[in-house]
Scaffold this motif. Structure first.
Motif, PDB file in Angstrom:
ATOM      1  N   UNK A 124       0.790  -1.597   0.165  1.00 51.37           N
ATOM      2  CA  UNK A 124       0.248  -0.217  -0.107  1.00 51.37           C
ATOM      3  C   UNK A 124       1.342   1.685   0.180  1.00 51.37           C
ATOM      4  N   UNK A 125       2.015   1.107   0.435  1.00 51.43           N
ATOM      5  CA  UNK A 125       3.359   2.176   0.672  1.00 51.43           C
ATOM      6  C   UNK A 125       3.668   2.520  -0.405  1.00 51.43           C
ATOM      7  N   UNK A 126       3.774   2.025  -2.208  1.00 57.75           N
ATOM      8  CA  UNK A 126       3.953   2.300  -3.563  1.00 57.75           C
ATOM      9  C   UNK A 126       3.158   2.496  -3.763  1.00 57.75           C
ATOM     10  N   UNK A 127       2.397   1.603  -3.862  1.00 54.71           N
ATOM     11  CA  UNK A 127       1.103   1.616  -4.764  1.00 54.71           C
ATOM     12  C   UNK A 127       0.563   3.238  -6.065  1.00 54.71           C
ATOM     13  N   UNK A 128       0.600   4.498  -5.295  1.00 52.43           N
ATOM     14  CA  UNK A 128       0.706   5.724  -6.163  1.00 52.43           C
ATOM     15  C   UNK A 128       1.938   5.803  -6.331  1.00 52.43           C
ATOM     16  N   UNK A 129       3.002   4.875  -6.310  1.00 55.67           N
ATOM     17  CA  UNK A 129       4.362   5.421  -7.572  1.00 55.67           C
ATOM     18  C   UNK A 129       4.662   4.363  -8.279  1.00 55.67           C
ATOM     19  N   UNK A 130       3.384   4.416  -8.704  1.00 51.96           N
ATOM     20  CA  UNK A 130       3.736   2.973 -10.072  1.00 51.96           C
ATOM     21  C   UNK A 130       3.177   3.719 -11.224  1.00 51.96           C
ATOM     22  N   UNK A 131       3.156   4.753 -11.517  1.00 51.07           N
ATOM     23  CA  UNK A 131       3.816   5.476 -12.406  1.00 51.07           C
ATOM     24  C   UNK A 131       5.243   6.332 -12.893  1.00 51.07           C
ATOM     25  N   UNK A 132       5.682   5.632 -11.546  1.00 47.79           N
ATOM     26  CA  UNK A 132       7.295   6.010 -11.985  1.00 47.79           C
ATOM     27  C   UNK A 132       7.994   4.192 -11.275  1.00 47.79           C
ATOM     28  N   UNK A 133       7.540   3.454 -12.091  1.00 45.82           N
ATOM     29  CA  UNK A 133       8.128   2.255 -11.638  1.00 45.82           C
ATOM     30  C   UNK A 133       9.389   1.665 -12.472  1.00 45.82           C
ATOM     31  N   UNK A 134      10.010   2.141 -13.485  1.00 43.94           N
ATOM     32  CA  UNK A 134      10.529   2.403 -14.694  1.00 43.94           C
ATOM     33  C   UNK A 134      11.373   2.915 -14.748  1.00 43.94           C
ATOM     34  N   UNK A 135      11.389   4.239 -13.656  1.00 44.93           N
ATOM     35  CA  UNK A 135      13.006   4.566 -12.676  1.00 44.93           C
ATOM     36  C   UNK A 135      13.954   3.526 -12.703  1.00 44.93           C
ATOM     37  N   UNK A 136      14.825   4.781 -12.220  1.00 48.92           N
ATOM     38  CA  UNK A 136      16.384   3.795 -11.920  1.00 48.92           C
ATOM     39  C   UNK A 136      15.961   3.292 -10.324  1.00 48.92           C
ATOM     40  N   UNK A 137      16.187   1.843 -10.084  1.00 56.14           N
ATOM     41  CA  UNK A 137      15.720   1.570  -9.005  1.00 56.14           C
ATOM     42  C   UNK A 137      14.605   1.203  -7.761  1.00 56.14           C
TER      43      UNK A 137
END
Length: 304
Positions: A124-137
């Motif tokens: 749940x802490x990273x659900x909102x960050x899926x659009x940045x999934x392909x960023x380095x690391x």
């Protein structure tokens, strides 16, 4: 048999096309989001250049007035606080924005249940960050939490699951200028109603501590890290568990534990509820914190 294979082939081709089309539509909707949680996350990850950023949960969002901190410390400031977020989200956001620039100071508001203890599924802490999934690391953060994310994230439907209404409404809302969203509560309620007990099952979450350790070790020499446990109504003891305190001590990182600060914890007029200060409380707390940081941390930064 051949007919079955052919039908399955066209089924999966159709599914692939629908999934790809859904991804294109949701990406466009995401790009139009200017406010709300989506717009704020986009601004944090892709736009802010604030010299001081504040990370954490709703307590960070409501307790830290960027204008007071900026005026006192002589730094531009942005409040990145988001409801229900903790150390995993803090690390991920700092990891993303650090690929553009590095703030001079990072304040991380901590709360045991979000930053040290086992609670809900950590995804749940990273659900909102899926659009940045392909960023380095960033992909490895997801994999640490759930190894199956490597497979799930192939699907655009999964990537944007349950985000349609959020993106739609965030496209019609406005972004707070400095990220600060104080509690709207104006009525003082009774002290009894304000008080909330700390959860008793203090089981340390190894994944959270893994990311706390990574955050400290990765960024302690790149910025001035300051962990702050802001006041909570009626609490008479400091932070209830110690792993984060131990990590900070081991790495010579500042931890300001005001969780049970006597100046604040007994004054019900400073609280909107048991866990959040109202505007008056946030103002007094921000001024006190700014004074403490200016007197202690900034001096060390100048000497360092």
């Amino acid at each position: 048999m051949k007919r079955l294979i052919l039908n399955l082939f066209f089924f999966f081709i159709g599914l692939f096309i629908i999934d790809a089309a859904y991804g294109v539509a949701m990406t466009r909707l995401f790009e139009k989001a200017r406010g709300g949680v989506t717009g704020k996350t986009k601004y944090i990850c892709d736009s802010t250049r604030a010299e001081l950023i504040i990370l954490g949960s709703s307590r960070a969002r409501m307790h830290y007035d960027p204008k007071i901190l900026a005026d006192s410390l002589g730094m531009s400031c942005y409040n990145c606080g988001e409801n229900g977020m903790g150390i995993i989200a803090d690390y991920a956001k700092l990891k993303i924005l650090s690929q553009r620039y590095m703030p001079k100071m990072v304040i991380i508001d901590v709360l045991p249940i979000l930053d040290e203890m086992t609670r809900d599924d950590n995804i749940i802490f990273v659900n909102g960050l899926r659009p940045w999934y392909d960023r380095m690391g960033i992909d490895s953060i997801f994999w640490k939490i759930d190894k199956t994310e490597k497979i799930k994230m192939v699907s655009q439907m999964y990537k944007y699951h349950s985000k349609f209404l959020e993106y739609y409404y965030d496209g019609k809302s406005q972004l707070p200028k400095d990220g600060y969203e104080p509690s709207p509560a104006t009525k003082i309620i009774s002290g009894k109603d304000l008080y909330q007990e700390e959860p008793r099952d203090n089981i340390i979450d190894e994944v959270k501590m893994y990311f706390a350790k990574k955050l400290i070790e990765e960024f302690k020499d790149k910025t001035k890290l300051v962990f702050v446990a802001s006041p909570r109504y009626k609490f008479k003891t400091s932070l209830t568990v110690n792993p984060l305190r131990d990590l900070c001590s081991k790495n010579n990182v500042t931890l300001i534990d005001w969780y049970a600060n006597r100046e604040f914890v007994d004054v019900k007029e400073l609280y909107a509820d048991g866990n959040h200060m109202n505007v008056r409380g946030a103002t007094l707390f921000s001024k006190a914190l700014a004074h403490h940081l200016k007197r202690n941390c900034l001096v060390k930064m100048d000497r360092g």
